[in-house]
Design a protein around this motif. Structure first.
Motif, PDB file in Angstrom:
ATOM      1  N   VAL A 157      -1.640  -4.908   6.767  1.00 52.20           N
ATOM      2  CA  VAL A 157      -0.282  -5.361   7.043  1.00 52.20           C
ATOM      3  C   VAL A 157      -0.305  -6.355   8.202  1.00 52.20           C
TER       4      VAL A 157
ATOM      5  N   GLU B 129      -4.434  -1.449   2.034  1.00 51.72           N
ATOM      6  CA  GLU B 129      -3.620  -2.642   2.275  1.00 51.72           C
ATOM      7  C   GLU B 129      -3.654  -2.967   3.761  1.00 51.72           C
TER       8      GLU B 129
ATOM      9  N   ARG C 164      -1.055 -10.586  -0.816  1.00 53.85           N
ATOM     10  CA  ARG C 164      -1.450  -9.207  -0.528  1.00 53.85           C
ATOM     11  C   ARG C 164      -2.877  -9.183   0.028  1.00 53.85           C
TER      12      ARG C 164
ATOM     13  N   GLY D 256      -2.259  -0.146   5.707  1.00 55.86           N
ATOM     14  CA  GLY D 256      -1.169   0.507   5.009  1.00 55.86           C
ATOM     15  C   GLY D 256      -1.709   1.581   4.082  1.00 55.86           C
TER      16      GLY D 256
END
Length: 297
Positions: free
Chosen positions: A36, A34, A8, A141
């Protein structure tokens, strides 16, 4: 067969939010987004380069190789990814070091911090000793605010970053950035003693790596982990400045409940038992800790 750890990518940056308590103005928060990876990109194959400011040449490696070495110890013969010491780095003038952009340097300026998780127990922080290449332009994200404070505060206090500044090797400790506590050190405590029969009492211990243990009367003990919650509280404790307390313990009173708090100060921790003369600063901090961990004052 055990499932492979989930990789992640998280980007932390400072944002300004409205101050709901004051009714106007803004205050800084740290937002986590996040990242991606594009389709077809193997994140573990991304190149990892030792920052040249450490004065050593090591072959480029990959993020995947870094996580394998992390399991063995980054300074182990099999790993050996870290610089041997900070001696060459510290030979540079302080003003020059600030321009290098490594998180090792307290005075360096950063607009964001990249953290890569490999499962729940291992992670990589970019721009400490290495630079991760190939993540520019990745889409963001979901985003959420995780810490109340500035990005500079986040870098100084977050359990995600502080262990990476030494990696357990004394030779890599920066004179201005040596961590004050080991990961297992208890940095925050809050307790309320028993009083009359059936009164509610509790104890809370929070450790430097974000783990916490909460014990409440008539409830099951609870253990958890929240690094960002602890970061916010460490920032709040640092803003209290010098706190003066009573010269001795409070006078004994039969069946009276006592609330005690222990919090970090420069060079260690400070313990106080609340009384009518306790400063509003400390009272407010205790309320913040209690609310963060679901305790009733």
């Amino acid at each position: 067969m055990a499932a492979a750890p989930i990789l992640r990518f998280e980007l932390y940056r400072e944002v300004e939010r409205g101050n709901a308590d004051a009714g106007s103005g803004t205050h800084p928060s740290v937002e986590r987004c996040e990242l991606v990876p594009p389709a077809g990109v193997d994140p573990l194959a991304l190149k990892l380069v030792l920052l040249p400011c450490f004065g050593e040449h090591k072959p480029d490696t990959t993020l995947g190789a870094y996580f394998k070495a992390q399991a063995l110890g980054l300074d182990s013969p099999e790993g050996a990814l870290l610089p041997s010491s900070l001696e060459d780095y510290l030979r540079h003038e302080e003003a020059e070091r600030r321009a290098f952009g490594t998180l090792v340097e307290p005075g360096s300026e950063h607009s964001s911090v990249l953290v890569v998780w490999n499962g729940r127990a291992r992670w990589y922080v970019d721009a400490v000793f290495h630079r991760l290449e190939g993540v520019e332009g990745w889409k963001r994200g979901a985003c959420v605010d995780v810490v109340e404070g500035s990005l500079k505060d986040f870098i100084r206090f977050s359990p995600l970053i502080q262990p990476r500044l030494s990696e357990g090797r004394p030779g890599l400790r920066h004179p201005g950035r040596a961590t004050e506590f080991s990961a297992d050190a208890c940095v925050l405590k809050l307790s309320k003693s028993p009083g009359m029969p059936n009164t509610r009492h509790f104890s809370l211990e929070v450790f430097a790596d974000g783990r916490f243990e909460r014990r409440v009367s008539r409830e099951s003990d609870f253990q958890g982990l929240d690094v960002h919650q602890l970061t916010t509280l460490l920032i709040a404790a640092s803003r209290m400045g010098e706190v003066r307390g009573p010269l001795g313990p409070p006078p004994f009173a039969h069946d009276r409940q006592k609330t005690s708090v222990t919090f970090p100060v420069s060079g260690g921790t400070r313990k106080m038992t609340l009384d009518p003369d306790t400063s509003p600063e400390v009272e407010g901090f205790v309320q913040q800790v209690a609310a963060a961990y679901g305790l009733e004052r």
